[in-house]
Design a protein around this motif. Structure first.
Motif, mmCIF file in Angstrom:
data_model
loop_
_atom_site.group_PDB
_atom_site.id
_atom_site.type_symbol
_atom_site.label_atom_id
_atom_site.label_comp_id
_atom_site.label_asym_id
_atom_site.label_seq_id
_atom_site.Cartn_x
_atom_site.Cartn_y
_atom_site.Cartn_z
ATOM 1 N N PRO A 154 -34.344 43.694 15.328
ATOM 2 C CA PRO A 154 -33.454 44.425 16.024
ATOM 3 C C PRO A 154 -32.675 45.259 15.533
ATOM 4 O O PRO A 154 -32.219 45.105 14.432
ATOM 5 C CB PRO A 154 -33.015 43.663 17.881
ATOM 6 C CG PRO A 154 -33.002 42.119 16.272
ATOM 7 C CD PRO A 154 -34.210 42.031 15.755
ATOM 8 N N LEU A 155 -32.713 46.414 15.794
ATOM 9 C CA LEU A 155 -30.907 47.169 15.186
ATOM 10 C C LEU A 155 -30.087 47.954 16.712
ATOM 11 O O LEU A 155 -30.398 48.048 17.452
ATOM 12 C CB LEU A 155 -31.968 48.823 14.778
ATOM 13 C CG LEU A 155 -31.149 50.196 14.187
ATOM 14 C CD1 LEU A 155 -30.039 49.726 12.941
ATOM 15 C CD2 LEU A 155 -31.576 50.710 14.234
ATOM 16 N N LYS A 213 -33.645 52.149 10.871
ATOM 17 C CA LYS A 213 -35.259 52.405 11.336
ATOM 18 C C LYS A 213 -36.073 52.082 10.679
ATOM 19 O O LYS A 213 -37.171 51.154 11.293
ATOM 20 C CB LYS A 213 -34.715 53.821 12.162
ATOM 21 C CG LYS A 213 -33.692 54.063 12.929
ATOM 22 C CD LYS A 213 -34.179 55.514 14.024
ATOM 23 C CE LYS A 213 -33.623 55.854 15.178
ATOM 24 N NZ LYS A 213 -33.870 56.837 15.510
ATOM 25 N N ALA A 214 -36.038 53.127 9.534
ATOM 26 C CA ALA A 214 -37.214 52.193 8.131
ATOM 27 C C ALA A 214 -36.723 50.797 8.124
ATOM 28 O O ALA A 214 -38.400 50.528 7.923
ATOM 29 C CB ALA A 214 -36.932 53.097 6.897
ATOM 30 N N PRO A 263 -40.918 52.508 19.621
ATOM 31 C CA PRO A 263 -40.303 51.597 20.296
ATOM 32 C C PRO A 263 -39.390 50.591 19.703
ATOM 33 O O PRO A 263 -38.307 50.256 20.119
ATOM 34 C CB PRO A 263 -41.048 51.414 21.660
ATOM 35 C CG PRO A 263 -42.317 51.404 21.626
ATOM 36 C CD PRO A 263 -42.403 52.991 20.559
ATOM 37 N N ARG A 264 -39.908 50.643 18.329
ATOM 38 C CA ARG A 264 -39.520 49.461 18.253
ATOM 39 C C ARG A 264 -38.441 49.963 17.396
ATOM 40 O O ARG A 264 -37.279 48.803 17.287
ATOM 41 C CB ARG A 264 -40.526 48.661 17.181
ATOM 42 C CG ARG A 264 -41.739 47.970 17.909
ATOM 43 C CD ARG A 264 -42.077 46.899 16.387
ATOM 44 N NE ARG A 264 -43.297 48.871 16.024
ATOM 45 C CZ ARG A 264 -43.844 48.170 14.715
ATOM 46 N NH1 ARG A 264 -43.807 47.216 14.294
ATOM 47 N NH2 ARG A 264 -44.403 49.646 14.438
ATOM 48 N N VAL A 265 -37.745 50.743 17.128
ATOM 49 C CA VAL A 265 -37.099 51.388 16.014
ATOM 50 C C VAL A 265 -35.509 51.952 16.841
ATOM 51 O O VAL A 265 -34.990 52.373 16.747
ATOM 52 C CB VAL A 265 -37.479 53.012 14.900
ATOM 53 C CG1 VAL A 265 -38.285 52.059 14.101
ATOM 54 C CG2 VAL A 265 -37.129 54.183 16.293
ATOM 55 N N LEU A 266 -36.010 51.935 17.722
ATOM 56 C CA LEU A 266 -34.527 52.617 19.114
ATOM 57 C C LEU A 266 -34.004 51.099 18.844
ATOM 58 O O LEU A 266 -34.527 49.570 19.318
ATOM 59 C CB LEU A 266 -35.475 52.767 20.282
ATOM 60 C CG LEU A 266 -34.260 52.602 21.362
ATOM 61 C CD1 LEU A 266 -34.268 54.171 21.193
ATOM 62 C CD2 LEU A 266 -35.161 52.945 22.812
ATOM 63 N N GLY A 318 -38.744 58.172 10.910
ATOM 64 C CA GLY A 318 -38.881 59.366 9.784
ATOM 65 C C GLY A 318 -38.683 59.309 8.294
ATOM 66 O O GLY A 318 -38.165 58.347 7.769
ATOM 67 N N ARG A 319 -39.642 59.594 7.325
ATOM 68 C CA ARG A 319 -39.781 59.239 6.153
ATOM 69 C C ARG A 319 -39.476 60.638 5.571
ATOM 70 O O ARG A 319 -40.188 61.344 5.237
ATOM 71 C CB ARG A 319 -40.148 57.832 5.459
ATOM 72 C CG ARG A 319 -40.054 57.340 5.996
ATOM 73 C CD ARG A 319 -40.220 55.430 5.357
ATOM 74 N NE ARG A 319 -40.015 54.789 5.353
ATOM 75 C CZ ARG A 319 -40.350 52.850 5.143
ATOM 76 N NH1 ARG A 319 -41.258 53.127 4.548
ATOM 77 N NH2 ARG A 319 -40.553 52.184 5.614
#
Length: 404
Positions: free
Chosen positions: A113-114, A104-105, A144-147, A131-132
Motif C-alpha cells: 500500500p501507498l 506508485k511505480a 487500482p493498486r496504485v491508488l 506512468g513511466r
C-alpha cells in the motif's frame, strides 16, 4: 455528458488540515505496516521527510530522498529493487507529483500500500493513474493498486512554495478539472467536483503566488487539487493529457509548466465539440475559457510558449503526429489540426494567433467587416462596369517594379 451515467466511487481516505503531517504515523499504524519505504521529492521535501522518519522510528526500512519527473524507467527500476531488497510492506511518499509517481511505480510492482503526502497541487495522489518514461516516450496506465490508501494534506507544507512552482502546479490541477468536464465519460458527479475544484484553484492561486506564506490560500488550492484528481480518476484523460505526456516524455519538458502552456490551446481545440463543458468553464472562470486560462497563466508570470521550457521547434511535427496517433479513437480530435495548434503553443500565442493584450500594451482594435454591397429593388448586386484589371500588389510585382 448524458442524462444516463454510471458512478462508481473509488476508495479514498483523505485527511486535510494544518499540522496533519504529524498524523502520518497513525495512518501507517492503521495499515499494520512494519517496514516502510520513504520516498521524497528532493531537497525541498527534506524537512517533512525527516519529520515522518522521526514518527516512524525503526519502522523505516529504506529511504529514497529524491525522485525525477516523468518517472524514468531506470529510476523506477532502482527504487523497486531497493524496496524489494528491504522487504518493505508499505510506501510513504512526501513531495509533488514526481514523488507520488515514483511511489506508485514501487507499489505497482511489489503489491504494497501507498500513503501520499502531497506538497504541491499535482492531484495525482487521488488517481489510480501511473506512468513511466522509457526510450523518450511516456507510458501511462490505470490500476487500482496504485491508488493511495490514505492522502494527508497539510497546507503548512506548502508555505514558502516559489511563486512559479505554485502557479504551474495550480495550472496542472486546473487541467485535470477542465479535461474532466469535456471527456465523453463525464457525468454530473465528476462535473460538480471539477467545477468546484476550478473555483477553489482560481480563488487560491493568486493569493499563494502573491504571498507564499498564505496558509489559507494553500489550503484552498489543496482542496481544489484533491477535487481535480478525484474527478480525473473517475473519467480518465483526454487529448490535453495525451499531448502533455507526449511532450514531457519525449522531450523531458517540465510537467506542470507544460500543462499550463498547452491547456488554453487544448480548450480552444475541443471548444466547438464540447459546448456544454465550455459553458460550464466560462461560468466558473468568468469569461471565454481559452482566453481566461491564457490570461491567468500570464498574470502569474508563467511561460506561455513551449520554446520557453525547452521544446525544439523542429520537433513540433513529430510531436503532433504522436498525439494524433494516440488520439486516433478520440472523436473530439482530428489529427491535422494539431500541427498549427502546436506551432501556436511553441510561440506562446493565444488561440487567435496573437498574444492577448497586457497591461501597458495597446490592445488591437477588432477587424472591421466590409460594408455590404448595395442591391437593387430585386435584391441583386448590380454588376460593375468593365474596366482595366487592377495590378496585384504581391511581393513579386513590387520587386519587378523596382527592377524597372
Amino acid at each position: 455528458m448524458t442524462a444516463s451515467f454510471t458512478w462508481e466511487a473509488l476508495p479514498a481516505r483523505v485527511l486535510c488540515g494544518r499540522g496533519y503531517l504529524d498524523r502520518v504515523g497513525d495512518e501507517v499504524e492503521r495499515l499494520g505496516a512494519r517496514r516502510v519505504l520513504l520516498v521524497g521529492g528532493g531537497a525541498a521535501t527534506g524537512a517533512p521527510l525527516q519529520r515522518v522518519r522521526s514518527q516512524l522510528g525503526d519502522r523505516v526500512a529504506e529511504v529514497i530522498p529524491d525522485s525525477a519527473q516523468h518517472v524514468p524507467e531506470v529510476i523506477a527500476g532502482q527504487a523497486v529493487e531497493r524496496g524489494r531488497g528491504a522487504a518493505i510492506d508499505a510506501v510513504v511518499s512526501v513531495g509533488g507529483g514526481s514523488a507520488t509517481g515514483l511511489g506508485k511505480a514501487v507499489v505497482l510492482e511489489l503489491g504494497v500500500p501507498l500513503i501520499a503526502v502531497p506538497t504541491t497541487y499535482a492531484g495525482s495522489e487521488m488517481t489510480p493513474i501511473h506512468g513511466r518514461t522509457r526510450d523518450g516516450r511516456k507510458e501511462t496506465g490505470r490500476d487500482p493498486r496504485v491508488l493511495p490508501r490514505a492522502v494527508v494534506y497539510d497546507p503548512e507544507l506548502c508555505l514558502g512554495m516559489p511563486a512559479r512552482l505554485a502557479g504551474a502546479s495550480g495550472m496542472n490541477a486546473l487541467a485535470h478539472c477542465a479535461e474532466a468536464l469535456w471527456v465523453t465519460t463525464a457525468n454530473p458527479v465528476t462535473s460538480a467536483l471539477a467545477s468546484e475544484g476550478i473555483r477553489c484553484l482560481v480563488a487560491g492561486l493568486p493569493r499563494v503566488v502573491s504571498d507564499p506564506q498564505d496558509v489559507d490560500g494553500h489550503a484552498e488550492c489543496l482542496a481544489g487539487a484533491c477535487m481535480a484528481g478525484t474527478a480525473l480518476a473517475q473519467v480518465g484523460t483526454g487529448v490535453h493529457h495525451r499531448t502533455c505526456h507526449v511532450l514531457g516524455g519525449g522531450w523531458n519538458l517540465p510537467h506542470a509548466e507544460t500543462h499550463g502552456i498547452v491547456l488554453p490551446h487544448a480548450v480552444a481545440l475541443v471548444s466547438p465539440r464540447a459546448p456544454q463543458a465550455m459553458e460550464r468553464l466560462a461560468e466558473v472562470l468568468g469569461g471565454e475559457p481559452a482566453t481566461a486560462l491564457f490570461e491567468l497563466a500570464s498574470s502569474m508570470a508563467l511561460p506561455t510558449a513551449l520554446v520557453d521550457v525547452g521544446m525544439p521547434g523542429d520537433a513540433l511535427d513529430e510531436a503532433a503526429d504522436r498525439v494524433a496517433v494516440a488520439s486516433e479513437h478520440d472523436r473530439i480530435v482530428d489529427g491535422p489540426a494539431h500541427r498549427p495548434r502546436r506551432r501556436r503553443n511553441a510561440r506562446g500565442r493565444s488561440r487567435r494567433g496573437r498574444r492577448p493584450s497586457r497591461r501597458g500594451e495597446r490592445a488591437r482594435s477588432p477587424r472591421r467587416r466590409p460594408e455590404p454591397a448595395a442591391r437593387d429593388a430585386r435584391g441583386r448586386v448590380p454588376r460593375q462596369p468593365a474596366g482595366p484589371t487592377p495590378r496585384r500588389h504581391t511581393a513579386l510585382t513590387r520587386s519587378r517594379r523596382r527592377r524597372r
